[in-house]
Every structure is written in C-alpha cells, then in structure tokens.
Design a protein around this motif. Structure first.
Motif, mmCIF file in Angstrom:
data_model
loop_
_atom_site.group_PDB
_atom_site.id
_atom_site.type_symbol
_atom_site.label_atom_id
_atom_site.label_comp_id
_atom_site.label_asym_id
_atom_site.label_seq_id
_atom_site.Cartn_x
_atom_site.Cartn_y
_atom_site.Cartn_z
ATOM 1 N N ALA A 1 0.502 -6.535 -9.161
ATOM 2 C CA ALA A 1 1.118 -5.358 -9.774
ATOM 3 C C ALA A 1 2.628 -5.330 -9.592
ATOM 4 O O ALA A 1 3.353 -4.942 -10.503
ATOM 5 N N ALA A 2 3.108 -5.708 -8.422
ATOM 6 C CA ALA A 2 4.542 -5.657 -8.121
ATOM 7 C C ALA A 2 4.831 -6.627 -6.992
ATOM 8 O O ALA A 2 3.998 -6.825 -6.108
ATOM 9 N N PRO A 3 6.029 -7.231 -6.999
ATOM 10 C CA PRO A 3 6.365 -8.143 -5.905
ATOM 11 C C PRO A 3 6.478 -7.400 -4.580
ATOM 12 O O PRO A 3 6.883 -6.239 -4.540
ATOM 13 N N LEU A 4 6.093 -8.086 -3.510
ATOM 14 C CA LEU A 4 6.248 -7.535 -2.162
ATOM 15 C C LEU A 4 7.517 -8.172 -1.586
ATOM 16 O O LEU A 4 7.503 -9.321 -1.166
ATOM 17 N N VAL A 5 8.605 -7.424 -1.625
ATOM 18 C CA VAL A 5 9.908 -7.907 -1.185
ATOM 19 C C VAL A 5 10.090 -7.547 0.281
ATOM 20 O O VAL A 5 9.872 -6.396 0.681
ATOM 21 N N LEU A 6 10.497 -8.528 1.077
ATOM 22 C CA LEU A 6 10.718 -8.292 2.506
ATOM 23 C C LEU A 6 12.192 -8.015 2.766
ATOM 24 O O LEU A 6 13.063 -8.672 2.197
ATOM 25 N N PRO A 7 12.478 -7.057 3.652
ATOM 26 C CA PRO A 7 13.874 -6.767 3.974
ATOM 27 C C PRO A 7 14.470 -7.845 4.873
ATOM 28 O O PRO A 7 13.744 -8.556 5.568
ATOM 29 N N GLU A 8 15.797 -7.962 4.849
ATOM 30 C CA GLU A 8 16.478 -8.926 5.718
ATOM 31 C C GLU A 8 16.329 -8.535 7.179
ATOM 32 O O GLU A 8 16.255 -9.386 8.057
ATOM 33 N N VAL A 9 16.304 -7.228 7.446
ATOM 34 C CA VAL A 9 16.161 -6.705 8.803
ATOM 35 C C VAL A 9 14.942 -5.792 8.832
ATOM 36 O O VAL A 9 14.741 -4.992 7.922
ATOM 37 N N GLY A 10 14.135 -5.908 9.867
ATOM 38 C CA GLY A 10 12.927 -5.099 9.967
ATOM 39 C C GLY A 10 11.769 -5.765 9.260
ATOM 40 O O GLY A 10 11.744 -6.983 9.094
ATOM 41 N N GLY A 11 10.833 -4.957 8.823
ATOM 42 C CA GLY A 11 9.658 -5.510 8.176
ATOM 43 C C GLY A 11 8.948 -4.472 7.355
ATOM 44 O O GLY A 11 9.485 -3.393 7.084
ATOM 45 N N VAL A 12 7.745 -4.815 6.937
ATOM 46 C CA VAL A 12 6.911 -3.893 6.181
ATOM 47 C C VAL A 12 5.523 -3.860 6.808
ATOM 48 O O VAL A 12 5.033 -4.856 7.333
ATOM 49 N N ARG A 13 4.919 -2.695 6.746
ATOM 50 C CA ARG A 13 3.520 -2.560 7.137
ATOM 51 C C ARG A 13 2.683 -2.876 5.910
ATOM 52 O O ARG A 13 3.059 -2.503 4.798
ATOM 53 N N VAL A 14 1.587 -3.588 6.089
ATOM 54 C CA VAL A 14 0.707 -3.902 4.968
ATOM 55 C C VAL A 14 -0.693 -3.383 5.251
ATOM 56 O O VAL A 14 -1.129 -3.304 6.406
ATOM 57 N N GLN A 15 -1.359 -3.010 4.170
ATOM 58 C CA GLN A 15 -2.754 -2.602 4.244
ATOM 59 C C GLN A 15 -3.507 -3.279 3.107
ATOM 60 O O GLN A 15 -3.030 -3.324 1.977
ATOM 61 N N VAL A 16 -4.670 -3.812 3.436
ATOM 62 C CA VAL A 16 -5.597 -4.322 2.426
ATOM 63 C C VAL A 16 -6.806 -3.400 2.502
ATOM 64 O O VAL A 16 -7.539 -3.401 3.493
ATOM 65 N N ALA A 17 -6.958 -2.572 1.473
ATOM 66 C CA ALA A 17 -8.028 -1.574 1.448
ATOM 67 C C ALA A 17 -9.196 -2.102 0.638
ATOM 68 O O ALA A 17 -9.033 -2.462 -0.530
ATOM 69 N N VAL A 18 -10.365 -2.155 1.263
ATOM 70 C CA VAL A 18 -11.583 -2.638 0.614
ATOM 71 C C VAL A 18 -12.526 -1.446 0.452
ATOM 72 O O VAL A 18 -12.831 -0.745 1.423
ATOM 73 N N GLY A 19 -12.968 -1.200 -0.786
ATOM 74 C CA GLY A 19 -13.830 -0.059 -1.079
ATOM 75 C C GLY A 19 -15.283 -0.294 -0.738
ATOM 76 O O GLY A 19 -15.690 -1.370 -0.290
ATOM 77 N N ASP A 20 -16.070 0.756 -0.953
ATOM 78 C CA ASP A 20 -17.520 0.700 -0.760
ATOM 79 C C ASP A 20 -18.138 -0.307 -1.723
ATOM 80 O O ASP A 20 -17.646 -0.489 -2.839
ATOM 81 N N PRO A 21 -19.244 -0.940 -1.327
ATOM 82 C CA PRO A 21 -19.913 -1.864 -2.258
ATOM 83 C C PRO A 21 -20.616 -1.104 -3.381
ATOM 84 O O PRO A 21 -21.112 0.002 -3.173
ATOM 85 N N ASP A 22 -20.630 -1.706 -4.589
ATOM 86 C CA ASP A 22 -21.391 -1.122 -5.683
ATOM 87 C C ASP A 22 -22.833 -1.631 -5.620
ATOM 88 O O ASP A 22 -23.229 -2.271 -4.631
ATOM 89 N N GLU A 23 -23.613 -1.397 -6.666
ATOM 90 C CA GLU A 23 -25.042 -1.742 -6.654
ATOM 91 C C GLU A 23 -25.317 -3.241 -6.541
ATOM 92 O O GLU A 23 -26.407 -3.641 -6.150
ATOM 93 N N VAL A 24 -24.337 -4.102 -6.875
ATOM 94 C CA VAL A 24 -24.532 -5.547 -6.744
ATOM 95 C C VAL A 24 -23.683 -6.139 -5.615
ATOM 96 O O VAL A 24 -23.590 -7.359 -5.476
ATOM 97 N N GLY A 25 -23.062 -5.284 -4.810
ATOM 98 C CA GLY A 25 -22.301 -5.741 -3.652
ATOM 99 C C GLY A 25 -20.830 -6.007 -3.899
ATOM 100 O O GLY A 25 -20.107 -6.411 -2.994
ATOM 101 N N ARG A 26 -20.363 -5.775 -5.125
ATOM 102 C CA ARG A 26 -18.932 -5.975 -5.413
ATOM 103 C C ARG A 26 -18.126 -4.817 -4.825
ATOM 104 O O ARG A 26 -18.613 -3.701 -4.739
ATOM 105 N N ARG A 27 -16.894 -5.106 -4.425
ATOM 106 C CA ARG A 27 -16.029 -4.093 -3.819
ATOM 107 C C ARG A 27 -14.628 -4.160 -4.423
ATOM 108 O O ARG A 27 -14.120 -5.245 -4.669
ATOM 109 N N SER A 28 -14.028 -3.006 -4.614
ATOM 110 C CA SER A 28 -12.634 -2.975 -5.050
ATOM 111 C C SER A 28 -11.749 -3.345 -3.861
ATOM 112 O O SER A 28 -12.139 -3.177 -2.700
ATOM 113 N N VAL A 29 -10.549 -3.869 -4.165
ATOM 114 C CA VAL A 29 -9.606 -4.232 -3.114
ATOM 115 C C VAL A 29 -8.190 -3.948 -3.612
ATOM 116 O O VAL A 29 -7.898 -4.104 -4.802
#
Length: 182
Positions: A73-101
């Motif tokens: 969706a958008a580039p993840l640009v890192l700052p020259e100083v400091g950093g970024v917190r990241v989260q990978v959110a995985v949703g509930d499984p659907d009826e066939v076990g697929r999950r959004s991320v």
C-alpha cells in the motif's frame, strides 16, 4: 516471543482468535543495519521482500504457511535517527482457515495511535496450488535468452535506487517474451 530478526513478540488478541506480531526497525540497530542498504530516492525504504518475510513469519505463527495475496500500500520509510514500531496484525480464521493480514508502522517520535498501513493481504493454510506453468527443474527456462546484467546496479542508482552489498544478489537474467527470470 518470536525468533525473527524483525519481529520480536507475538500476542494473542483477547477479543478473538487474531494475533498481533510486533517489532521495531532502525538502521541504527546493529542487527538491522543491513536495512540501510535499500535506498530509494535518497531515503531508506524497507524492501518489499522484508514486508513479505514479516507476513510469512506471522502466517507460520498461526498455522498459515502460505501468503495467498499481498498488496503493498505504501513504502515503509525509515528515519535517519530513531526507528519505527511495526505491527503485523493477523485476523480471525474464516470457514476455510484463511486469515487477513496487515503490516503497519508508527515512527518512534509520534504519539500513540498514528499508524500507517504498508501492506495487506490474505494468509492461507496448506501448500500452494500445484501447477503454476513453470518447471523449476529446468534452468535456465526453456526458450529463454540471457540478458546482460553488467552495470545494472549503476543503472538502478541513476534512476534513484541505491542497493548496498546486502541487496546486490543479481547474477543472471533470462528473458522469454514478456517474462523475466533471475
């Protein structure tokens, strides 16, 4: 905790079967200094393959060993100083076990709640579908013609893409019609 270079912890969500994987990215971190080897137009950008790797790690953590779909969706640009917190959110499984991320980030310097979406998709259990029309046992691919890669990284740099040693793995390329194989 996870044993991953970019994700340090995983937490099950209390309200459902979703899971949140978290980490922090910084070019100043000794273990992540390699991130600085991917520069686009003068800014350090987390490579799309690193986002895919985080999604794969999260998928394996919830029993989905296949990325069925991933949209950047958008580039993840890192700052020259400091950093970024990241989260990978995985949703509930659907009826066939697929999950959004989804892959999100928030700069260290910004207050709580200011998160940006970088990638979203679908995780799925099981092996990838069988026939993809490509025989990996034949290399180079049949009817493909070699392409000269000499000086390609200099050309990339001229277009604003700086690849340091970690990202200089291209050794050979073949073309078959509109397809490229590397």
């Amino acid at each position: 905790m996870t044993e991953h270079a970019l994700l340090g912890a995983a937490v099950e969500l209390a309200a459902g079967e979703g899971v949140l994987f978290t980490g922090r990215l910084s070019v100043q971190s000794r273990s992540q200094s390699w991130l600085a080897d991917h520069v686009v137009l003068g800014r350090v950008v987390v490579a799309g393959t690193a986002l895919l790797e985080m999604v794969l790690c999260a998928g394996e953590g919830v029993g989905c060993d296949r990325v069925a779909e991933l949209t950047l969706a958008a580039p993840l640009v890192l700052p020259e100083v400091g950093g970024v917190r990241v989260q990978v959110a995985v949703g509930d499984p659907d009826e066939v076990g697929r999950r959004s991320v989804g892959v999100y980030s928030c700069p260290d310097a910004v207050g709580e709640g200011v998160w940006s979406l970088h990638a979203s998709g679908v995780l799925a259990p099981g092996a990838a579908p069988g026939d993809v029309g490509f025989d990996g046992g034949v290399w180079p691919p049949r009817d493909a013609v070699g392409v000269d890669v000499e000086g390609c990284y200099e050309e990339f740099a001229g277009a604003g893409f700086g690849y340091g040693p970690v990202f200089r793995g291209l050794r050979a390329v073949w073309r078959r019609g509109e397809e490229l194989f590397a």
